[in-house]
Scaffold this active site. Structure first.
Site, short mmCIF file in Angstrom:
data_model
loop_
_atom_site.label_atom_id
_atom_site.label_comp_id
_atom_site.label_asym_id
_atom_site.label_seq_id
_atom_site.Cartn_x
_atom_site.Cartn_y
_atom_site.Cartn_z
N TRP A 84 0.82 -1.22 0.00
CA TRP A 84 0.00 0.00 0.00
C TRP A 84 0.85 1.28 0.00
CZ3 TRP A 84 0.72 3.33 4.04
CH2 TRP A 84 1.20 2.81 5.25
N TRP B 230 -5.35 4.89 2.52
CA TRP B 230 -4.68 3.73 1.91
C TRP B 230 -4.66 2.56 2.88
CZ3 TRP B 230 -3.10 2.16 -2.80
CH2 TRP B 230 -3.23 3.10 -3.83
#
Length: 459
Positions: free
Chosen positions: A360, A383
């Site tokens: 991520w 995220w």
DNA sequence: TGAAATGTTGGGGCG
DNA sequence: ACGCCCCAACATTTC
């Protein structure tokens, strides 16, 4: 002999509802309004490219607004711990005011500065301006920070109503001959290539435009906020970069939503404010987890078996050439305009993390560089939300299917066709991954993480 | 702020 | 009329 006040602006590029500015004006001495481009303080994250573009234009607008009031913006560059005392000496300042920020390095720098200025006998004060609720004031019954949004939201609503916005000063006086960098020397705008054409077409940075945007939303699109999940519709506020740079404050937004609205918009206003409170929640998470942008909030994700994906494939995602129409549409909207519709952010992020198995942090870094609203709390928190590694995150196995999402939320493919006009041509790329197989692989990877985590705990 | 697999129900065709 | 099957629609569980 005057002892001017310095107002050090950071994420609050506005004259209205600016407590630090008002405090300086109330002190009665000339006011230096400073913006410091600080790429040198350890731990303070340098702005991404799109944010630099926005900053340039927002500072330009702010300077014009200040000149209309008899002042101007002073620009300096360097580490705050060096440059603020230097400016204090330059103008023989007697006071420095600023509005609070919430990242660890920023807070440490501000606290150190406050101490050293006060030790020298100056007034140094900071104010609440950019969050409705200070992070340390919203706690569970046990005095712990909330890890789940809904109880956090309820706790916020149980607090006293956020204060009303402050009026902007009528006029400002500033000391003569304060040295200021030419803004153009900062190189905030892209050259060779100039990729900002789409940003220029999309946005007008600055406080006046921010208020126009809020007013247009309150009296217009807010009524359609129930359609906010449909990316082809203009049903969102588009206030995110305004909040990021503080061209408008959450207090101004809060009370506008509590003010006169069309009947159809009354309920929608609360839905919208709930999203504003997500921003508060994310900043509170950042306050207690300063490494939010680099460290998974849930430590078991340290063992997640990310795939070793070639840079060329990550570039396909970055450039919107994955062969998955909704993903490509979103990534191109981002690159072109510096902004992406929220639902599509979730879809594109889920695709990178779960269908491509890319860490991520890689996606977070790209959004940091390309979003005009990239914010040190919201960007990493969102995220991590998608990755499943964050506070109150989506469960990992919640894998978006971008084809199904397109069917549900872009039924007539208006959004996709806007950003991927060649969608029906022969040269549109084949899908980068098989959606069904990659979903399976993501669930297997998650299972691997869980297994290795529990082994790690036992040993 | 998900998707897919699995389970349940009930209508209707058909012998 | 009845049981059986198929299957769509909806609900629940699982990942």
């Amino acid at each position: 002999m005057s002892t001017p006040s310095i107002v050090w602006l950071r994420d609050d590029l506005r004259l209205a509802d600016n407590p630090a500015l008002n405090a300086a004006v109330d002190r009665g001495e000339p006011v230096v309004v400073l913006y410091l481009l600080d790429d040198d303080t350890e731990g303070i994250r340098p702005l991404g490219g799109a944010s630099r573009w926005w900053l340039h234009h927002s500072l330009t607008a702010l300077d014009a607004d200040l000149r209309a009031k008899g002042s101007s913006l002073t620009l300096r560059r360097g580490a705050a711990a060096v440059e603020i005392p230097r400016l204090v000496d330059d103008v023989s300042a007697g006071a420095v005011y600023w509005n609070r920020r919430y990242g660890k390095a920023a807070r440490d720098a501000d606290a150190g500065l406050k101490t050293s200025l006060r030790d020298r006998g100056l007034v140094a004060d900071s104010f609440q301006a950019n969050l409705l609720f200070e992070p340390w004031t919203i706690q569970t019954g046990q005095g712990q920070p909330f890890k789940v949004f809904t109880p956090f939201y309820r706790a916020c609503l149980d607090r006293p109503e956020p204060r009303h916005p402050l009026d902007e000063p009528d006029a400002l006086t500033s000391p003569a001959d304060v040295a200021s960098d030419p803004l153009d020397d900062w190189g905030l705008l892209p050259t060779r290539p100039d990729w900002a054409a789409g940003l220029r077409d999309t946005w007008t940075p600055g406080e006046a435009a921010a208020h126009d945007t809020l007013e247009a939303f309150a009296t217009g699109a807010l009524a359609d906020y129930g359609d906010r999940d449909f990316p082809a519709q203009e049903a969102t506020s588009r206030l995110s970069p305004r909040l990021r740079f503080g061209e408008i404050s959450p207090f101004q937004i809060w009370h506008r939503m509590r003010g006169a609205l069309p009947d159809a918009s009354r309920e929608r206003a609360q839905s919208f404010l709930r999203e504003v409170v997500w921003r508060e929640f994310n900043h509170t998470i950042l306050f207690t987890s300063p490494d939010l942008a680099t460290v998974s909030y849930r430590p078991e994700f340290d063992r997640f078996p990310w795939a070793d994906v070639p840079e060329s494939e990550i570039d396909s995602w970055r450039q919107g050439r994955t062969g998955i129409p909704l993903v490509d549409a979103g990534m191109r909207q981002l690159w072109t305009t510096g902004w992406m519709h929220n639902r599509v952010r979730m879809v594109t992020a889920s695709f990178l993390i779960k269908n491509m198995l890319v860490d991520w942090r890689v996606g977070e870094a790209w959004f940091w560089d390309t979003l005009v609203d990239a914010d040190e709390a919201n960007n990493p928190a969102n995220w991590q939300w998608t990755a499943g590694s964050g506070a109150d995150a989506a469960p990992y196995f919640r894998v978006f299917n971008p084809e199904l999402q397109a069917t549900k939320f872009d039924k007539h493919r208006d959004y996709i066709r806007q950003w991927v006009p060649e969608i029906d041509d022969e040269d549109y790329p084949e899908p980068l991954v098989d959606l069904k197989a990659s979903r399976r692989a993501a669930l297997d990877a998650y299972e691997t993480m869980r297994r290795t985590s529990s082994e790690g705990e036992q040993s």
